[in-house]
Design a protein around this motif. Structure first.
Motif, PDB file in Angstrom:
ATOM      1  N   ALA A 387       0.828  -1.204   0.000  1.00 45.10           N
ATOM      2  CA  ALA A 387       0.000   0.000   0.000  1.00 45.10           C
ATOM      3  C   ALA A 387       0.865   1.258   0.000  1.00 45.10           C
ATOM      4  CB  ALA A 387      -0.931  -0.011   1.217  1.00 45.10           C
ATOM      5  N   ALA A 388       1.933   1.248   0.812  1.00 43.70           N
ATOM      6  CA  ALA A 388       2.818   2.419   0.859  1.00 43.70           C
ATOM      7  C   ALA A 388       3.536   2.626  -0.470  1.00 43.70           C
ATOM      8  CB  ALA A 388       3.834   2.243   1.994  1.00 43.70           C
ATOM      9  N   ALA A 389       4.000   1.536  -1.081  1.00 41.72           N
ATOM     10  CA  ALA A 389       4.699   1.651  -2.369  1.00 41.72           C
ATOM     11  C   ALA A 389       3.766   2.164  -3.455  1.00 41.72           C
ATOM     12  CB  ALA A 389       5.285   0.298  -2.756  1.00 41.72           C
ATOM     13  N   LEU A 390       2.509   1.724  -3.441  1.00 43.62           N
ATOM     14  CA  LEU A 390       1.550   2.207  -4.437  1.00 43.62           C
ATOM     15  C   LEU A 390       1.253   3.687  -4.243  1.00 43.62           C
ATOM     16  CD1 LEU A 390      -0.941  -0.808  -4.504  1.00 43.62           C
ATOM     17  CD2 LEU A 390       0.577  -0.109  -6.366  1.00 43.62           C
ATOM     18  N   ARG A 391       1.087   4.103  -2.994  1.00 45.81           N
ATOM     19  CA  ARG A 391       0.812   5.528  -2.736  1.00 45.81           C
ATOM     20  C   ARG A 391       1.984   6.399  -3.184  1.00 45.81           C
ATOM     21  NH1 ARG A 391      -0.984   3.481   2.563  1.00 45.81           N
ATOM     22  NH2 ARG A 391      -3.266   3.337   2.567  1.00 45.81           N
ATOM     23  N   LEU A 392       3.201   5.897  -2.991  1.00 47.27           N
ATOM     24  CA  LEU A 392       4.380   6.685  -3.338  1.00 47.27           C
ATOM     25  C   LEU A 392       4.634   6.717  -4.835  1.00 47.27           C
ATOM     26  CD1 LEU A 392       6.937   8.226  -2.426  1.00 47.27           C
ATOM     27  CD2 LEU A 392       8.086   5.991  -2.264  1.00 47.27           C
ATOM     28  N   ASN A 393       4.547   5.558  -5.477  1.00 46.10           N
ATOM     29  CA  ASN A 393       4.947   5.439  -6.881  1.00 46.10           C
ATOM     30  C   ASN A 393       3.805   5.562  -7.879  1.00 46.10           C
ATOM     31  OD1 ASN A 393       7.974   4.538  -6.793  1.00 46.10           O
ATOM     32  ND2 ASN A 393       6.957   3.280  -5.244  1.00 46.10           N
ATOM     33  N   LEU A 394       2.575   5.226  -7.436  1.00 49.61           N
ATOM     34  CA  LEU A 394       1.428   5.246  -8.340  1.00 49.61           C
ATOM     35  C   LEU A 394       0.246   5.933  -7.662  1.00 49.61           C
ATOM     36  CD1 LEU A 394       1.930   1.602  -9.576  1.00 49.61           C
ATOM     37  CD2 LEU A 394       1.814   3.558 -11.108  1.00 49.61           C
ATOM     38  N   GLY A 463       8.440  -3.942  -3.440  1.00 50.19           N
ATOM     39  CA  GLY A 463       8.892  -2.632  -3.891  1.00 50.19           C
ATOM     40  C   GLY A 463       9.342  -2.641  -5.339  1.00 50.19           C
ATOM     41  N   GLU A 464      10.100  -3.655  -5.734  1.00 52.57           N
ATOM     42  CA  GLU A 464      10.553  -3.753  -7.113  1.00 52.57           C
ATOM     43  C   GLU A 464       9.378  -3.970  -8.062  1.00 52.57           C
ATOM     44  OE1 GLU A 464      12.713  -3.862 -10.558  1.00 52.57           O
ATOM     45  OE2 GLU A 464      13.256  -3.080  -8.577  1.00 52.57           O
ATOM     46  N   GLY A 465       8.406  -4.791  -7.640  1.00 49.71           N
ATOM     47  CA  GLY A 465       7.235  -5.036  -8.486  1.00 49.71           C
ATOM     48  C   GLY A 465       6.438  -3.775  -8.736  1.00 49.71           C
ATOM     49  N   VAL A 466       6.275  -2.944  -7.705  1.00 49.69           N
ATOM     50  CA  VAL A 466       5.549  -1.684  -7.885  1.00 49.69           C
ATOM     51  C   VAL A 466       6.322  -0.751  -8.813  1.00 49.69           C
ATOM     52  CG1 VAL A 466       4.715   0.384  -6.700  1.00 49.69           C
ATOM     53  CG2 VAL A 466       4.294  -1.878  -5.704  1.00 49.69           C
TER      54      VAL A 466
END
Length: 478
Positions: A387-394, A463-466
């Motif tokens: 969820a954090a990676a999606l909010r940051l990157n997407l 993280g890499e997948g996002v």
């Protein structure tokens, strides 16, 4: 992993040398291969077994390993075009043709190519599975007296009792049937409850495997929308009135794919509406044992609140263990139980006894509660990381609901996004995702993707997948 790599390398080297020998000629002994390649006897044995499986060599106990005879000439391909006419002719007489689109199911079952991060998986990664505990349970089970004999058709009494206690309420062991995985149990339930051509109410969106079961059985799935509190009672009642359906299939706890939990206010409403319609509720309680560490107390299964035999309950050990540990249960009360039992026996006879014995060994061991606690903590960490990676990157992707159980996030794409194109671009970028379209029985309201955080090796892979998904989104947007 190192042993597996050594086996593959040795098999490759031996494969390149097989042509040096004439058919029927003996290959060097295992001992000489151990000395020559400086590997263990186990590695040699597995590499030779791989070549034997490929038909390149044959093993003769006590004599050695020999080059296999060349394969027989290929049999000419027959003409199967007649089947198109036959199958189409059958379909014209059916009110709900049984042609099945398995693409949504295959998207979560098929292993992605090497190097691709698996955001589309439907099972725990090997790092989360209780492999050691399962292996020990299976070994102990195999030594139990009678473990390889024929089991009772309804399942081992002790295992039925264990499932009944987990379901709760007034459910008894006599009302439980042991089945070979949740998909098998759902298939049995639908065949028992809905005749071909009948409408069956399903949540929208819902698990593609459920839609595939319905269509394979020749019934018509009719969608009923869900929100973050589960299925909407007013729409459920309207769907029963409009269709005359006698079955509603739902996942009240951590619904796939939305992660929704049926609210306390809606639970009695769903049972009342179904009872007034003279209908059954098939409750797929598939991830109760994949609760997250921060979830708090869980509501009991709907089946535990049902005294009138409205609910046919399905639960499984598979999601919390391994895709190959296919042990589940069907629970029902009243005359419908005999119909379920008859279909289960005709279709499957019984679940193999060693697997049932292993399930008993596993859930009765101290390793079982330790495994569930470990998975609960790890899933929370992974969910938060994704969820954090999606909010940051997407940030343009919307997450309508962050569940406290299960293994996935349901993500809404920006309006106008072609989700099929995004899935293709993601695969090219090295991450596999599940497009949302197969989760709808009718037209979807928007574009979605389902992202699993349990089928990957760890937080680093998330993280890499996002990051790879970010690249795919940029490609699709041009």
């Amino acid at each position: 992993m190192q042993e597996s790599s050594s086996v593959g390398e040795l098999a490759k080297r031996l494969r390149s040398e097989v042509d040096r020998y004439s058919p029927g000629e003996k290959l060097p002994s295992s001992r000489s291969l151990v000395e020559r390649f400086r590997v263990s006897p186990v590695t040699v044995s597995r590499a030779l077994a791989q070549l034997a499986a490929e038909g390149l060599v044959v093993t003769r106990p006590g004599s050695g390993v020999f080059r296999a005879e060349p394969p027989a000439p290929a049999v000419p391909t027959g003409d199967t075009s007649w089947q198109e006419v036959s199958l189409s002719a059958d379909a014209t007489a059916e009110s709900a043709p049984r042609a099945v689109d398995a693409s949504g199911v295959l998207a979560t079952l098929a292993a992605p190519p090497p190097g691709v991060i698996e955001f589309n998986g439907g099972y725990l990664d090997a790092s989360l599975q209780p492999e050691r505990a399962m292996a020990a349970a299976l070994a102990r089970a195999g030594r139990r007296p009678g473990a390889w004999g024929r089991p009772p058709l309804d399942g081992l009494p002790e295992l039925r009792e264990w499932f009944a206690r987990g379901i709760g309420g007034a459910v008894t062991a006599a009302e439980v049937l042991i089945t070979a995985g949740g998909q098998s149990a759902l298939t049995t339930a639908l065949r028992a409850l809905a005749p071909p051509g009948a409408p069956v109410l399903v949540e929208s969106p819902t698990y593609p495997g459920m839609l595939a079961i319905a269509r394979a059985a020749g019934v018509r799935p009719v969608p009923v929308p869900v929100d973050t509190d589960g299925v909407r009672p007013q729409l459920l009642a309207a769907a029963f009135r409009a269709t005359g359906a006698r079955v509603f299939v739902c996942q009240p706890l951590f619904q796939n794919p939305t992660g929704a939990v049926l609210s306390a206010e809606r639970r009695p409403e769903v049972l009342r509406i179904a009872r007034e319609a003279g209908a059954f509720v098939v409750e797929d309680d598939f991830v109760r044992r994949l609760v997250h560490e921060d979830a708090g107390p869980l509501p009991p299964p709907l089946c535990a609140d049902d005294n009138d035999g409205v609910v046919v309950h399905v639960c499984s050990l598979t999601k919390a263990t391994s895709p190959s540990f296919r042990v589940s249960a069907l629970a029902a009360r009243g005359p419908v139980l005999e119909r379920l039992r008859a279909i289960q026996v005709v279709d499957h006879f019984f679940v193999p006894r060693p697997l049932q014995e292993a399930a008993l060994e596993l859930v009765g061991s101290p390793a079982w509660p330790r495994h569930l606690r470990s998975v609960a903590g790890e899933l929370r960490v992974r969910r938060d990381a994704m969820a954090a990676a999606l909010r940051l990157n997407l940030p343009e992707l919307a997450m309508p609901h962050i569940p406290a159980g299960g293994y996935l996030l349901w993500v809404r794409l920006p309006d106008g996004t072609d989700e099929a194109a995004l899935a293709s671009a993601a695969l090219r970028a090295g991450v596999a995702v599940a497009p949302g379209r197969p989760y709808y029985a009718a037209e979807p309201p928007a574009a979605y993707v389902r992202l699993s955080f349990a089928a990957v090796a760890g937080v680093g892979e998330i993280g890499e997948g996002v990051r790879r998904l970010r690249a795919a989104c940029d490609e699709v947007r041009g």
